[in-house]
Structure formats: C-alpha cells, structure tokens
Write an enzyme that holds these catalytic residues in place. Structure first.
Site, PDB file in Angstrom:
ATOM      1  CG  ASN A  81      19.564 -44.236  -6.049  1.00 31.95           C
ATOM      2  OD1 ASN A  81      19.850 -43.811  -7.069  1.00 31.95           O
ATOM      3  ND2 ASN A  81      19.466 -43.535  -5.186  1.00 31.95           N
ATOM      4  CB  VAL A 113      15.189 -48.280   1.474  1.00 32.70           C
ATOM      5  CG1 VAL A 113      13.905 -48.731   1.861  1.00 32.70           C
ATOM      6  CG2 VAL A 113      15.874 -47.204   2.562  1.00 32.70           C
ATOM      7  CG  HIS A 163      12.854 -45.848  -3.052  1.00 33.67           C
ATOM      8  ND1 HIS A 163      13.336 -46.940  -2.418  1.00 33.67           N
ATOM      9  CD2 HIS A 163      13.993 -44.812  -2.944  1.00 33.67           C
ATOM     10  CE1 HIS A 163      14.524 -46.838  -2.385  1.00 33.67           C
ATOM     11  NE2 HIS A 163      14.966 -45.449  -2.640  1.00 33.67           N
TER      12      HIS A 163
HETATM   13  P1  5GP Z   1      17.873 -45.032  -1.826  1.00 35.48           P
HETATM   14  O1  5GP Z   1      19.454 -44.837  -1.482  1.00 35.48           O
HETATM   15  O2  5GP Z   1      17.472 -46.390  -1.367  1.00 35.48           O
HETATM   16  O3  5GP Z   1      17.464 -44.810  -3.175  1.00 35.48           O
HETATM   17  O4  5GP Z   1      17.163 -44.066  -0.807  1.00 35.48           O
HETATM   18  C1  5GP Z   1      16.444 -44.129   0.305  1.00 35.48           C
HETATM   19  C2  5GP Z   1      15.969 -42.886   0.920  1.00 35.48           C
HETATM   20  O5  5GP Z   1      15.067 -43.220   2.128  1.00 35.48           O
HETATM   21  C3  5GP Z   1      17.353 -41.815   1.481  1.00 35.48           C
HETATM   22  O6  5GP Z   1      17.115 -40.698   0.636  1.00 35.48           O
HETATM   23  C4  5GP Z   1      16.917 -41.867   2.825  1.00 35.48           C
HETATM   24  O7  5GP Z   1      17.201 -40.527   3.315  1.00 35.48           O
HETATM   25  C5  5GP Z   1      15.242 -42.120   2.903  1.00 35.48           C
HETATM   26  N1  5GP Z   1      15.148 -42.657   4.400  1.00 35.48           N
HETATM   27  C6  5GP Z   1      15.748 -43.575   4.852  1.00 35.48           C
HETATM   28  N2  5GP Z   1      15.026 -44.027   6.060  1.00 35.48           N
HETATM   29  C7  5GP Z   1      14.035 -43.251   6.084  1.00 35.48           C
HETATM   30  C8  5GP Z   1      12.885 -43.006   7.086  1.00 35.48           C
HETATM   31  O8  5GP Z   1      12.914 -43.765   8.016  1.00 35.48           O
HETATM   32  N3  5GP Z   1      11.836 -42.173   6.761  1.00 35.48           N
HETATM   33  C9  5GP Z   1      12.011 -41.436   5.550  1.00 35.48           C
HETATM   34  N4  5GP Z   1      10.929 -40.496   5.441  1.00 35.48           N
HETATM   35  N5  5GP Z   1      12.962 -41.594   4.788  1.00 35.48           N
HETATM   36  C10 5GP Z   1      13.963 -42.408   4.817  1.00 35.48           C
END
Ligand code: 5GP
Length: 120
Positions: free
Chosen positions: A93, A102, A106
């Site tokens: 994303n 985040v 990733h």
């Molecule tokens: P995005 O929406 O940015 O692509 O995904 C961020 C991902 O990070 C989400 O799937 C969320 O569950 C994961 N995430 C957020 N905070 C943490 C954390 O503190 N530890 C881990 N392991 N994953 C996290």
C-alpha cells in the site's frame, strides 16, 4: 505524495528494538515479521532496514544490492511459509489512495487460503 520519512513510525521503532515483533527472517537489508492483525492464515510483513517511505521511495533511492536482498527475503519467507505452491498475494500500500497506514515501505505476504478478488 509525501516522501519525508517519519523516524517515529511503528516500523522504525521495531527496527530500533523499541517495540517487539515476531521475527520470521532477516538478512543484512531486510526484516520479516508477523503482522499484528493478520488478514489471512499467513500474513507477514517485509520491510527494508533502511528508511524509505514507500515502494516508490525505495525503488528510487535504494542501492541495487539492497533491492536484490529485499526481494530475496520476500521469496525466502514465501518458501519458509510454504505458500510457494498453494499461492500467495503480495501487497504494498502506498500513500493516500493506497491506504498506507505505516509510512515505512513494507510488503504484505498473504496466503494460506483463497484470498478472493484483488480489490473489494
Ligand atoms: P499498511 O496499511 O500501512 O499497508 O499496513 C500496515 C500494517 O502494519 C497493518 O496490516 C497492521 O496490522 C500492521 N501493524 C501496525 N502496527 C503494528 C505493530 O506494532 N506490529 C506489527 N507486527 N504489525 C503492525
């Protein structure tokens, strides 16, 4: 899209060992760990150890060796989790329209069940 890196994002804290993660694999340039809120039986995140906001930022700025080892780690996780034969989905994303939460680049590796259509 903003390309200013926020040193206090949650993945930067994981990289500095300020908060824990369930580590799956790592190499010199990348770290793989379980997503805290899994959306499938296999849900692993792979992040570069250096600071990049997004796929675009990473691909623009990272050295070739770093890019190579990042994607090698993605493939190593796919193999370790045994989803290379059953299938999997990679998601990255990015920014506002990509719904990125985040702001540290990733890749999500999702698998372990049929994931349905690409966008709901
Ligand atoms: P995005 O929406 O940015 O692509 O995904 C961020 C991902 O990070 C989400 O799937 C969320 O569950 C994961 N995430 C957020 N905070 C943490 C954390 O503190 N530890 C881990 N392991 N994953 C996290």
């Amino acid at each position: 899209m903003k390309n200013l890196y926020d040193e206090n994002n949650i993945f930067a804290k994981i990289l500095r060992s300020e908060i824990p993660c369930n580590k799956i694999l790592e190499n010199d340039f990348a770290l793989a760990f379980s997503d805290i809120n899994p959306q499938a039986p296999t849900h692993i995140l792979v992040i570069p150890k250096n600071s990049y906001v997004s796929f675009y930022d990473f691909t623009k700025k990272a050295e070739i060796k770093e890019v190579e080892l990042f994607w090698n780690l993605v493939n190593d996780v796919i193999e370790k989790e045994n989803v290379h034969e059953t299938g999997f989905r990679l998601i990255t994303n990015s920014g506002n329209h990509g719904n990125q939460d985040v702001p540290h680049f990733h890749v999500h590796i999702l698998g372990g069940k049929n994931l349905g259509r690409m966008v709901n």
